[in-house]
Scaffold this active site. Structure first.
Site, PDB file in Angstrom:
ATOM      1  N   TYR A   1       0.853  -1.189   0.000  1.00 37.82           N
ATOM      2  CA  TYR A   1       0.000   0.000   0.000  1.00 37.82           C
ATOM      3  C   TYR A   1       0.891   1.242   0.000  1.00 37.82           C
ATOM      4  O   TYR A   1       1.732   1.389  -0.867  1.00 37.82           O
ATOM      5  CB  TYR A   1      -0.969  -0.056   1.189  1.00 37.82           C
ATOM      6  CG  TYR A   1      -2.070   0.965   1.095  1.00 37.82           C
ATOM      7  CD1 TYR A   1      -2.863   1.061  -0.052  1.00 37.82           C
ATOM      8  CD2 TYR A   1      -2.317   1.857   2.126  1.00 37.82           C
ATOM      9  CE1 TYR A   1      -3.860   2.005  -0.147  1.00 37.82           C
ATOM     10  CE2 TYR A   1      -3.318   2.806   2.044  1.00 37.82           C
ATOM     11  CZ  TYR A   1      -4.090   2.880   0.894  1.00 37.82           C
ATOM     12  OH  TYR A   1      -5.075   3.821   0.788  1.00 37.82           O
TER      13      TYR A   1
ATOM     14  N   LYS B   1     -20.949 -19.427 -10.108  1.00 40.86           N
ATOM     15  CA  LYS B   1     -20.263 -19.335 -11.401  1.00 40.86           C
ATOM     16  C   LYS B   1     -18.789 -18.991 -11.184  1.00 40.86           C
ATOM     17  O   LYS B   1     -17.903 -19.507 -11.878  1.00 40.86           O
ATOM     18  CB  LYS B   1     -20.939 -18.255 -12.265  1.00 40.86           C
ATOM     19  CG  LYS B   1     -20.574 -18.281 -13.739  1.00 40.86           C
ATOM     20  CD  LYS B   1     -21.018 -19.587 -14.399  1.00 40.86           C
ATOM     21  CE  LYS B   1     -20.827 -19.576 -15.895  1.00 40.86           C
ATOM     22  NZ  LYS B   1     -21.918 -18.953 -16.625  1.00 40.86           N
TER      23      LYS B   1
ATOM     24  N   GLU C   1     -24.666 -12.838 -17.057  1.00 40.08           N
ATOM     25  CA  GLU C   1     -25.345 -14.047 -16.572  1.00 40.08           C
ATOM     26  C   GLU C   1     -26.771 -13.723 -16.138  1.00 40.08           C
ATOM     27  O   GLU C   1     -27.020 -12.693 -15.501  1.00 40.08           O
ATOM     28  CB  GLU C   1     -24.571 -14.614 -15.374  1.00 40.08           C
ATOM     29  CG  GLU C   1     -24.945 -16.008 -14.977  1.00 40.08           C
ATOM     30  CD  GLU C   1     -24.285 -17.058 -15.861  1.00 40.08           C
ATOM     31  OE1 GLU C   1     -24.723 -18.215 -15.811  1.00 40.08           O
ATOM     32  OE2 GLU C   1     -23.337 -16.718 -16.577  1.00 40.08           O
ATOM     33  N   ASP C   2     -27.692 -14.592 -16.503  1.00 44.54           N
ATOM     34  CA  ASP C   2     -29.065 -14.566 -15.995  1.00 44.54           C
ATOM     35  C   ASP C   2     -29.738 -13.201 -16.192  1.00 44.54           C
ATOM     36  O   ASP C   2     -30.346 -12.646 -15.260  1.00 44.54           O
ATOM     37  CB  ASP C   2     -29.087 -14.971 -14.512  1.00 44.54           C
ATOM     38  CG  ASP C   2     -28.782 -16.452 -14.324  1.00 44.54           C
ATOM     39  OD1 ASP C   2     -28.684 -17.160 -15.336  1.00 44.54           O
ATOM     40  OD2 ASP C   2     -28.638 -16.894 -13.172  1.00 44.54           O
TER      41      ASP C   2
ATOM     42  N   ALA D   1     -37.256 -20.172 -28.159  1.00 43.32           N
ATOM     43  CA  ALA D   1     -36.749 -19.028 -28.915  1.00 43.32           C
ATOM     44  C   ALA D   1     -36.123 -17.994 -27.984  1.00 43.32           C
ATOM     45  O   ALA D   1     -36.108 -16.803 -28.279  1.00 43.32           O
ATOM     46  CB  ALA D   1     -37.880 -18.395 -29.727  1.00 43.32           C
TER      47      ALA D   1
ATOM     48  N   ASN E   1     -22.411 -26.460 -20.091  1.00 41.71           N
ATOM     49  CA  ASN E   1     -21.660 -25.229 -20.381  1.00 41.71           C
ATOM     50  C   ASN E   1     -20.255 -25.222 -19.795  1.00 41.71           C
ATOM     51  O   ASN E   1     -19.371 -24.510 -20.279  1.00 41.71           O
ATOM     52  CB  ASN E   1     -22.419 -24.007 -19.849  1.00 41.71           C
ATOM     53  CG  ASN E   1     -23.570 -23.617 -20.744  1.00 41.71           C
ATOM     54  OD1 ASN E   1     -24.037 -24.422 -21.552  1.00 41.71           O
ATOM     55  ND2 ASN E   1     -24.046 -22.396 -20.616  1.00 41.71           N
TER      56      ASN E   1
END
Length: 755
Positions: A40, A95, A137-138, A196, A319
């Site tokens: 830092y 995820k 995502e989603d 679709a 996936n």
């Protein structure tokens, strides 16, 4: 099989210990004032100024290049719908776990409280400088299309909406191989989609990029086939509107070559399948219930190729075969995009991998003798360790060839080695063992069947299909614990109380008497011993009424091991039983022996321990690379008895087992640090080897080492696993957790299979 998880178990998992599933861990030393001053203020000013001078230096001095944002607004979470950003966080954390364990990619999950797509885009753009890539995502369609397109156009880092493109890439790989299996050409096949949404439209577009003709692709939504006659279509659906007389899915499937379902379960009937063309290809990808049951589809057409999203049938479209490795390749070349060329490269790489000889570790994990390319193997298995190399390298090359890579790879061999080294961070050992266990679950007798932790473990084992538990204990207590704790799913398991009259007990007593009659045991004593559940369970396994035995969570080690010695004894050619712990570390599994049985092994016993250790490692299809440990290196302190024992054992092993990768005696730091070993002892057979097994000079050293690693949370200990026992028998640590009991049952089931 589909995993059955109760609400209570899921909530406990996410809440226990540190809430959630991820944490931030420093990657640099931070234990002194000097370290903190560099990390830092004031030391951090120097990299800040270098980045201000040239923004590209951010990849050199920060974690940006290996950091992906998993971003959602919670509008389309799993099958739960619009449940909000906070409620989506467990999914985004999950995820992140997959990114880390499969490809060693770090993740921050970002949940944004914004449904307006334009504002959502601005929020993401504002935080993009933090990240090397963005995984959307989603997010519900059609907003997700707009959001992804804008971010791809306006950011210079890879962006992908995995709900769309992940499924598209894996399904495309499956299509390439399925059509090859049946000798059909992509430009000739007739394809019908049901669904679709985002994933369906992305998959259909990628199919067309691969060669499927636009006029040969029909898509249906909840209102029927999408035709040019319909006036209720948004922009995305209008792209798929066709001039056709077909109105229903049933009509469209007449003589169709391919069905792709990304919709709802049960919508495809056997009659529809029978109406399809010869060698029909069916991708029923709705989860958890496919558009048609796998067995129904196979019964409807013997010539069918079918893939689902489920792990309990061949050809799982998952996936996880794609997104970790696609981002891995994109990040490693500093790609500015994930473009069509990279997605196609990923699909083709996954397809090609299925045609290559399958490693034995994959065959063993799935209990297959010879997985090979064909109708029931058109895409690789999710745990195939070659995926990271095959897919990441293909994606990286495609990024370079298409001109979007800022840091091209110069040395592909070095890059391959780098990818392989990343695998060490993901311990697949237990997951692979579980995959194997489910293929042929064995009868495992649990001696402490009336303990709550044992029953909870049995519940998980039954739900996961890992083994067939047999419970020993007090019948009334087991029934009460099952009822009080909502464990009704295991109420059907066999329960045996050794204290109750039991026709088996006499046969077991006769077995023990026969084995010990010349060692002072009477038949009366043998019958008395059979009231002890450990003796009963061991005899049950020895005689063949069970396949494996487990005990120890409430008993001292010495109490449990005695009946194993007395009834089972050692394997032919083995003089003494030894003990091993499997340490699950970030470097992968490590095997420690002896940690529990032989206090001061002789030279011959060290040799035998090493051979037993190597044999057990090979049986789980890993290559043993063994270091015989000491506090000196290669004879530097020969006056010491322990050093002399390990050195002489090494000589015997080199002479009698020349194919075994083993050396010693060597200090632990040299065995673990390949560069250090090579620099100082280039003659060692362990040079350039990733050592995974360690033989200790005495029990105290081994026991201390594994307990310290376990206590520091540097490793999860699994064991002890007994080496050299004639039947599968394993002893738990006292106070073992439910997780540890489940893992041991898994190993016992696999042990019984491999014998």
């Amino acid at each position: 099989m589909a995993t059955k998880i109760s609400k209570k178990v899921s909530l406990e998992y996410h809440a226990q210990g540190r809430p959630g599933k991820i944490e931030v861990v420093p990657t640099k030393p931070s234990n002194s004032q000097r370290d903190l001053s560099i990390a830092y203020s004031p030391g951090v000013a120097d990299p800040c100024l270098e980045i201000a001078r040239d923004k590209e230096n951010v990849y050199k001095y920060t974690a940006k290049g290996n950091l992906v944002a998993v971003i959602s607004n919670g509008t389309a979470v799993l099958g739960l719908g619009d449940i909000g950003p906070e409620a989506s966080k467990p999914v985004m954390e999950g995820k992140g776990v997959l990114f880390k364990i499969f490809a060693d990619i770090d993740v921050f999950d970002i949940e944004i409280d914004e449904k307006d797509p334009a504002k959502f885009v601005e929020h993401v753009k504002a935080i993009a400088p933090t990240f090397g890539g963005i995984n959307l995502e989603d997010i519900k369609a059609p907003e997700s299309f707009y959001i992804e397109e804008r971010l791809k156009a306006e950011l210079d880092i890879p962006v992908m909406h995995d709900d769309q493109h992940g499924t598209a890439i894996i399904a495309s790989a499956a299509l390439l191989n399925a059509t090859e299996c049946v000798g059909k050409s992509l430009d000739k096949i007739k394809v019908v989609f049901n669904g679709a949404g985002a994933s369906a439209t992305a998959t259909a577009k990628l199919f067309m990029s691969l060669g499927v003709q636009e006029e040969n692709l029909l898509m249906a939504d909840s209102k029927g086939i999408i035709t040019t006659r319909r006036e209720d279509l948004n922009e995305e659906k209008r792209f798929f509107a066709r001039k056709t007389e077909h109105n229903t899915l049933s009509d469209a499937l007449q003589h169709a070559d391919v069905f792709v379902g990304l919709s709802v379960g049960g919508i495809l009937t056997p009659k529809m399948v029978r109406s399809m063309a010869q060698d029909p290809i069916v991708f029923a990808l709705a989860n958890p219930t496919p558009e048609i049951n796998y067995n129904e589809a196979k019964n409807a057409r013997k010539d069918i190729i079918i893939a689902t999203g489920r792990s309990d049938h061949p050809n799982q479209v998952n996936n996880v075969l794609g997104f970790p490795f696609i981002f891995r390749g994109a990040l490693d070349v500093r790609s500015t995009k994930i473009n069509e060329e990279m997605k196609i490269a990923a699909a083709r790489a996954i397809a090609e991998l299925a045609k290559e000889p399958v490693p034995e570790i994959v065959n063993l994990a799935y209990n297959e003798s010879n997985l090979q390319f064909g109708r029931d193997y058109i895409i690789p298995k999710p745990f195939d360790p070659r995926l990271i190399v095959k897919v990441a390298m293909a994606v990286a090359k495609a990024a370079m060839d298409s001109g979007v890579a800022k840091e091209p790879i110069r040395n592909w061999d070095a890059y391959k080695e780098q990818l392989l080294n990343r695998l060490g961070r993901d311990d697949k050992f237990i997951r692979l063992a579980q995959e194997k266990a489910t293929k042929n679950p064995q009868r495992v007798v649990l001696a402490e069947g009336d303990e709550l932790k044992t029953l909870k473990a049995a519940q998980i084992v039954v739900d996961e299909g890992l083994a067939q538990p047999i419970l020993l204990g007090r019948r009334e207590k087991i029934s009460r614990l099952i009822e009080e704790n909502g464990l009704e799913d295991i109420s059907h398991l066999p329960v045996i109380d050794p204290h109750e009259p039991n026709e088996r007990a006499e046969a077991y007593a006769q077995l023990l008497f026969k084995k010990r009659q010349r060692k002072g045991m009477t038949l009366y004593e043998a019958r008395k011993y059979m009231r002890d559940r450990n003796y009963f369970g061991v005899a049950m396994t020895e005689i063949g009424d069970a396949d494996a035995f487990i005990s120890g969570t409430t008993r001292r080690y010495s109490e449990v091991i005695k009946p194993i010695f007395k009834i089972m004894g050692t394997r032919p050619g083995v003089d003494r039983i030894a003990g091993m712990y499997i340490m699950l570390t970030k470097r992968g599994p490590m095997f420690f022996a002896d940690t529990t049985v032989i206090k001061e092994p002789t030279v011959d016993e060290v040799v035998q321990i090493t051979r037993l250790l190597a044999d057990n490692i090979r049986r789980i299809n890993l290559v043993p690379r063994i270091a015989l440990l000491g506090y000196s290196n290669f004879g530097s302190n020969q006056s010491d008895k322990l050093s002399e024992t390990m050195s002489k054992a090494t000589e015997i092993l080199h002479r009698e087992n020349p194919d075994l990768i083993v050396d010693g005696e060597v200090q632990a730091n040299f065995a673990l640090d390949r560069e250090l070993l090579k620099e100082n002892f280039p003659f060692s057979t362990l040079v350039d080897q990733k050592v995974n097994a360690f033989v200790f000079p005495n029990l105290a050293a081994g026991n201390i080492a594994y307990k310290m690693l376990q206590s520091f949370e540097a490793a999860e200990a699994l064991g002890p696993v007994l080496l050299g026992v004639n039947r599968p028998a394993h002893i738990l640590q006292m106070g073992a957790s439910v997780r540890e009991i489940v893992n041991m049952i898994t190993l016992a089931s696999v042990d019984a299979q491999t014998r």
